[in-house]
Motif scaffolding. Structure first.
Motif, PDB file in Angstrom:
ATOM      1  N   THR A 199      -2.074  -1.833  -5.130  1.00 45.59           N
ATOM      2  CA  THR A 199      -1.684  -1.768  -4.383  1.00 45.59           C
ATOM      3  C   THR A 199      -2.052  -3.663  -4.330  1.00 45.59           C
ATOM      4  O   THR A 199      -1.106  -4.749  -4.212  1.00 45.59           O
ATOM      5  CB  THR A 199      -2.574  -2.303  -3.095  1.00 45.59           C
ATOM      6  OG1 THR A 199      -1.937  -1.117  -2.582  1.00 45.59           O
ATOM      7  CG2 THR A 199      -1.931  -2.373  -1.377  1.00 45.59           C
ATOM      8  N   THR A 204       0.226  -1.365  -0.526  1.00 46.86           N
ATOM      9  CA  THR A 204       0.039  -0.025  -0.189  1.00 46.86           C
ATOM     10  C   THR A 204       1.496   0.941   0.115  1.00 46.86           C
ATOM     11  O   THR A 204       0.823   2.206  -0.476  1.00 46.86           O
ATOM     12  CB  THR A 204      -1.284  -0.056   1.550  1.00 46.86           C
ATOM     13  OG1 THR A 204      -1.598  -1.177   0.832  1.00 46.86           O
ATOM     14  CG2 THR A 204      -1.969   1.096   1.310  1.00 46.86           C
ATOM     15  N   THR A 215     -10.103   3.175   3.461  1.00 48.75           N
ATOM     16  CA  THR A 215     -11.016   2.766   2.827  1.00 48.75           C
ATOM     17  C   THR A 215     -11.598   1.955   3.748  1.00 48.75           C
ATOM     18  O   THR A 215     -11.535   0.639   4.495  1.00 48.75           O
ATOM     19  CB  THR A 215     -10.008   1.008   1.956  1.00 48.75           C
ATOM     20  OG1 THR A 215      -9.557   0.946   3.304  1.00 48.75           O
ATOM     21  CG2 THR A 215      -9.372   0.959   0.659  1.00 48.75           C
ATOM     22  N   VAL A 239      -5.819   6.948   0.561  1.00 52.34           N
ATOM     23  CA  VAL A 239      -5.450   5.605   1.180  1.00 52.34           C
ATOM     24  C   VAL A 239      -6.471   4.967   1.872  1.00 52.34           C
ATOM     25  O   VAL A 239      -6.715   3.594   1.813  1.00 52.34           O
ATOM     26  CB  VAL A 239      -3.982   5.187   1.776  1.00 52.34           C
ATOM     27  CG1 VAL A 239      -3.752   3.600   2.013  1.00 52.34           C
ATOM     28  CG2 VAL A 239      -2.690   6.181   1.161  1.00 52.34           C
ATOM     29  N   ARG A 298       0.708   7.501  10.720  1.00 47.75           N
ATOM     30  CA  ARG A 298       2.361   6.516  11.379  1.00 47.75           C
ATOM     31  C   ARG A 298       2.115   4.915  12.210  1.00 47.75           C
ATOM     32  O   ARG A 298       2.663   4.491  12.377  1.00 47.75           O
ATOM     33  CB  ARG A 298       2.939   7.422  12.346  1.00 47.75           C
ATOM     34  CG  ARG A 298       1.694   7.354  13.548  1.00 47.75           C
ATOM     35  CD  ARG A 298       2.291   8.059  14.827  1.00 47.75           C
ATOM     36  NE  ARG A 298       1.488   7.991  16.073  1.00 47.75           N
ATOM     37  CZ  ARG A 298       1.825   8.463  16.661  1.00 47.75           C
ATOM     38  NH1 ARG A 298       2.967   8.845  17.028  1.00 47.75           N
ATOM     39  NH2 ARG A 298       0.806   8.910  18.240  1.00 47.75           N
ATOM     40  N   SER A 299       0.787   4.287  10.807  1.00 51.12           N
ATOM     41  CA  SER A 299       1.347   2.605  11.480  1.00 51.12           C
ATOM     42  C   SER A 299       2.341   2.490  10.392  1.00 51.12           C
ATOM     43  O   SER A 299       3.046   3.010   9.536  1.00 51.12           O
ATOM     44  CB  SER A 299       0.106   2.455  10.361  1.00 51.12           C
ATOM     45  OG  SER A 299      -0.321   2.599   9.318  1.00 51.12           O
ATOM     46  N   VAL A 359      -5.249   7.309   7.534  1.00 53.99           N
ATOM     47  CA  VAL A 359      -5.817   7.002   9.134  1.00 53.99           C
ATOM     48  C   VAL A 359      -6.962   5.975   8.890  1.00 53.99           C
ATOM     49  O   VAL A 359      -6.815   6.373  10.877  1.00 53.99           O
ATOM     50  CB  VAL A 359      -6.694   9.100   8.800  1.00 53.99           C
ATOM     51  CG1 VAL A 359      -6.666   9.117  10.274  1.00 53.99           C
ATOM     52  CG2 VAL A 359      -6.391   9.926   8.242  1.00 53.99           C
ATOM     53  N   GLY A 360      -8.098   6.148   8.508  1.00 55.20           N
ATOM     54  CA  GLY A 360      -9.373   5.396   8.799  1.00 55.20           C
ATOM     55  C   GLY A 360     -10.655   5.205   9.151  1.00 55.20           C
ATOM     56  O   GLY A 360     -11.128   4.710  10.090  1.00 55.20           O
ATOM     57  N   HIS A 400      -0.031  12.452  12.996  1.00 49.66           N
ATOM     58  CA  HIS A 400      -1.010  11.085  14.040  1.00 49.66           C
ATOM     59  C   HIS A 400      -2.130  11.802  14.356  1.00 49.66           C
ATOM     60  O   HIS A 400      -2.325  13.295  14.715  1.00 49.66           O
ATOM     61  CB  HIS A 400       0.027  10.231  14.734  1.00 49.66           C
ATOM     62  CG  HIS A 400       0.894  11.596  15.403  1.00 49.66           C
ATOM     63  ND1 HIS A 400       0.609  11.538  16.507  1.00 49.66           N
ATOM     64  CD2 HIS A 400       2.380  10.896  14.971  1.00 49.66           C
ATOM     65  CE1 HIS A 400       1.461  12.161  16.739  1.00 49.66           C
ATOM     66  NE2 HIS A 400       2.376  11.860  16.271  1.00 49.66           N
ATOM     67  N   SER A 401      -3.438  10.988  15.216  1.00 46.95           N
ATOM     68  CA  SER A 401      -3.652  11.765  16.262  1.00 46.95           C
ATOM     69  C   SER A 401      -4.183  12.288  17.906  1.00 46.95           C
ATOM     70  O   SER A 401      -4.337  12.976  17.609  1.00 46.95           O
ATOM     71  CB  SER A 401      -4.802  10.241  17.288  1.00 46.95           C
ATOM     72  OG  SER A 401      -3.980   9.513  18.304  1.00 46.95           O
TER      73      SER A 401
HETATM   74  P1  NAP Z   1      -3.959   2.353  11.831  1.00 45.93           P
HETATM   75  O1  NAP Z   1      -3.055   1.347  12.002  1.00 45.93           O
HETATM   76  O2  NAP Z   1      -4.984   2.550  12.368  1.00 45.93           O
HETATM   77  O3  NAP Z   1      -3.607   3.744  11.287  1.00 45.93           O
HETATM   78  C1  NAP Z   1      -4.248   4.671  11.754  1.00 45.93           C
HETATM   79  C2  NAP Z   1      -3.284   5.737  12.017  1.00 45.93           C
HETATM   80  O4  NAP Z   1      -3.945   6.893  11.189  1.00 45.93           O
HETATM   81  C3  NAP Z   1      -2.874   6.356  13.232  1.00 45.93           C
HETATM   82  O5  NAP Z   1      -1.350   6.635  13.038  1.00 45.93           O
HETATM   83  C4  NAP Z   1      -3.680   7.182  14.018  1.00 45.93           C
HETATM   84  O6  NAP Z   1      -3.010   8.097  15.371  1.00 45.93           O
HETATM   85  C5  NAP Z   1      -3.666   7.779  13.020  1.00 45.93           C
HETATM   86  N1  NAP Z   1      -5.008   8.891  12.937  1.00 45.93           N
HETATM   87  C6  NAP Z   1      -6.335   8.364  13.857  1.00 45.93           C
HETATM   88  N2  NAP Z   1      -7.260   9.768  13.775  1.00 45.93           N
HETATM   89  C7  NAP Z   1      -6.070  10.488  13.706  1.00 45.93           C
HETATM   90  C8  NAP Z   1      -6.586  12.277  13.296  1.00 45.93           C
HETATM   91  N3  NAP Z   1      -7.810  12.057  13.282  1.00 45.93           N
HETATM   92  N4  NAP Z   1      -5.956  12.541  13.440  1.00 45.93           N
HETATM   93  C9  NAP Z   1      -4.840  12.386  12.355  1.00 45.93           C
HETATM   94  N5  NAP Z   1      -4.672  11.046  13.093  1.00 45.93           N
HETATM   95  C10 NAP Z   1      -5.388   9.931  13.628  1.00 45.93           C
HETATM   96  O7  NAP Z   1      -4.958   2.402  10.177  1.00 45.93           O
HETATM   97  P2  NAP Z   1      -4.212   1.781   8.704  1.00 45.93           P
HETATM   98  O8  NAP Z   1      -3.643   0.266   9.062  1.00 45.93           O
HETATM   99  O9  NAP Z   1      -2.274   2.799   8.273  1.00 45.93           O
HETATM  100  O10 NAP Z   1      -4.692   2.001   7.416  1.00 45.93           O
HETATM  101  C11 NAP Z   1      -5.365   3.645   7.236  1.00 45.93           C
HETATM  102  C12 NAP Z   1      -6.216   3.143   6.053  1.00 45.93           C
HETATM  103  O11 NAP Z   1      -6.275   3.073   5.347  1.00 45.93           O
HETATM  104  C13 NAP Z   1      -7.199   2.776   6.413  1.00 45.93           C
HETATM  105  O12 NAP Z   1      -8.450   3.208   5.857  1.00 45.93           O
HETATM  106  C14 NAP Z   1      -7.371   1.126   6.138  1.00 45.93           C
HETATM  107  O13 NAP Z   1      -9.103   0.713   5.474  1.00 45.93           O
HETATM  108  C15 NAP Z   1      -6.422   2.230   4.286  1.00 45.93           C
HETATM  109  N6  NAP Z   1      -6.233   0.464   4.113  1.00 45.93           N
HETATM  110  C16 NAP Z   1      -5.905   0.761   2.618  1.00 45.93           C
HETATM  111  C17 NAP Z   1      -5.001  -0.137   1.742  1.00 45.93           C
HETATM  112  C18 NAP Z   1      -5.381  -0.374   0.411  1.00 45.93           C
HETATM  113  O14 NAP Z   1      -4.552  -1.179  -0.119  1.00 45.93           O
HETATM  114  N7  NAP Z   1      -5.890   0.916  -0.199  1.00 45.93           N
HETATM  115  C19 NAP Z   1      -4.402  -0.388   2.368  1.00 45.93           C
HETATM  116  C20 NAP Z   1      -4.425  -0.985   4.157  1.00 45.93           C
HETATM  117  C21 NAP Z   1      -4.880  -0.014   4.933  1.00 45.93           C
HETATM  118  P3  NAP Z   1      -2.317   7.188  16.467  1.00 45.93           P
HETATM  119  O15 NAP Z   1      -0.501   6.495  16.409  1.00 45.93           O
HETATM  120  O16 NAP Z   1      -2.123   8.042  16.889  1.00 45.93           O
HETATM  121  O17 NAP Z   1      -3.332   6.086  16.925  1.00 45.93           O
END
Ligand code: NAP
Length: 279
Positions: A265, A140, A230, A228, A165-166, A208-209, A188-189
């Motif tokens: 991806t 991704t 979904t 990114v 920042r995942s 962000v998710g 990040h959050s």
């Molecule tokens: P994740 O592990 O839940 O990480 C989310 C990140 O966003 C964390 O670093 C979190 O901060 C930050 N965050 C949450 N709320 C926030 C806010 N209000 N303001 C600023 N930052 C915030 O999610 P992920 O696995 O990285 O996935 C992110 C998104 O991408 C999701 O929608 C997922 O479905 C999507 N995704 C898509 C694909 C694709 O192929 N298209 C593949 C993978 C993921 P903290 O670290 O401080 O908690």
């Protein structure tokens, strides 16, 4: 005017190259094979796994889904990953999330042979990426860069802001952008005044998710926005982390959801599998 930075044609092109490589490998006696290890009954995970398996089969890559069930122990999952790593007929391994309660993704992914770690899940792969050494990046995160390149977005000297920042998306995307000489800010959050930072981005990556968190107030004029996210909707659809309706007309470019990062991806996972089969 906001350009739609589609990923569908790009993904089709990658899949066509993968299919040709897979046919050559099969003719040479090394049919490429991908294994996806699943330990969840989560429906959106099942949908994602089905879409990978379909895409693999269409490009001539065999795909085994190893479903260990949602009560699988960490020991069982780790043993399966180790067995697949040792199997010379398997060239790519994906550990699907979510995992059963108590199972730690990074610990388990450490059992995946880095050469077969086609989604950059083993912490060694992220470490090598950060050190500038060859590694499979998480698909991704790589898709973000491949999309930007495909649409001719310059990165050297650009200010890239990554929201998230995942270890699967945000951090590796930041490393890949740094490698391309962008100046990178990671949010990040706990980031204070997110919108003030994101508005300064030439390239804004939302990972962000949180459905439609990024609105026009977060986006500078003439910036390019990669969505990114979904996020499933109650009616069975998908929305991104960007409110496309609000951002359209302000950003210079925006990736659609679906049809942006997602198909690229999947295509890159297949590309990594044939690269691994080539050795
Ligand atoms: P994740 O592990 O839940 O990480 C989310 C990140 O966003 C964390 O670093 C979190 O901060 C930050 N965050 C949450 N709320 C926030 C806010 N209000 N303001 C600023 N930052 C915030 O999610 P992920 O696995 O990285 O996935 C992110 C998104 O991408 C999701 O929608 C997922 O479905 C999507 N995704 C898509 C694909 C694709 O192929 N298209 C593949 C993978 C993921 P903290 O670290 O401080 O908690």
């Amino acid at each position: 005017m906001t350009a739609t930075l589609s990923g569908t044609e790009l993904a089709a092109g990658i899949r066509a190259e993968v299919a040709a490589a897979a046919a050559d490998l099969t003719a040479a006696g090394t049919p490429p094979r991908l294994a996806v290890v699943v330990a969840t009954a989560d429906e959106s995970s099942a949908w994602y796994v089905r879409s990978i398996a379909r895409a693999a089969q269409k490009t001539g890559i065999a795909c085994s889904v190893v479903d260990l069930g949602e009560t699988a122990t960490s020991e069982r999952i780790g043993a399966e990953l180790a067995a697949l790593s040792a199997d010379p007929a398997v060239h790519g391994i994906i550990l699907q999330t979510p995992l059963p309660p108590g199972a730690v993704f990074a610990d388990l992914a450490a059992s995946i042979d880095p050469a077969k770690d086609i989604d950059g899940a083993n912490p060694l792969s992220l470490g090598r990426l950060a050190a500038g050494l060859p590694a499979h990046p998480p698909a991704t995160a790589e898709a973000v860069l491949v999309l930007l390149d495909h649409h001719g977005i310059p990165l050297a000297g650009a200010h890239a802001v990554v929201v998230g920042r995942s270890t699967v998306v945000g951090k590796p995307a930041a490393h890949l952008l740094l490698q391309r000489d962008a100046t990178v800010t990671v949010c990040h959050s706990r980031t204070k005044d997110l919108a003030a930072l994101t508005r300064t981005a030439d390239v804004l990556v939302a990972a962000v998710g949180r459905p439609e968190l990024i609105t026009a107030e977060h986006v500078g004029e003439d910036s390019v926005v990669i969505d990114v996210g979904t996020n499933p909707t109650p009616d069975g659809g998908l929305v991104g982390d960007v409110d496309a309706g609000s951002v359209t007309g302000r950003a210079a470019g925006l990736t659609p959801v679906p049809g942006g990062v997602g198909p690229v991806t999947t295509a890159l996972l297949l590309q990594h599998t044939v690269a691994s089969a080539r050795g």
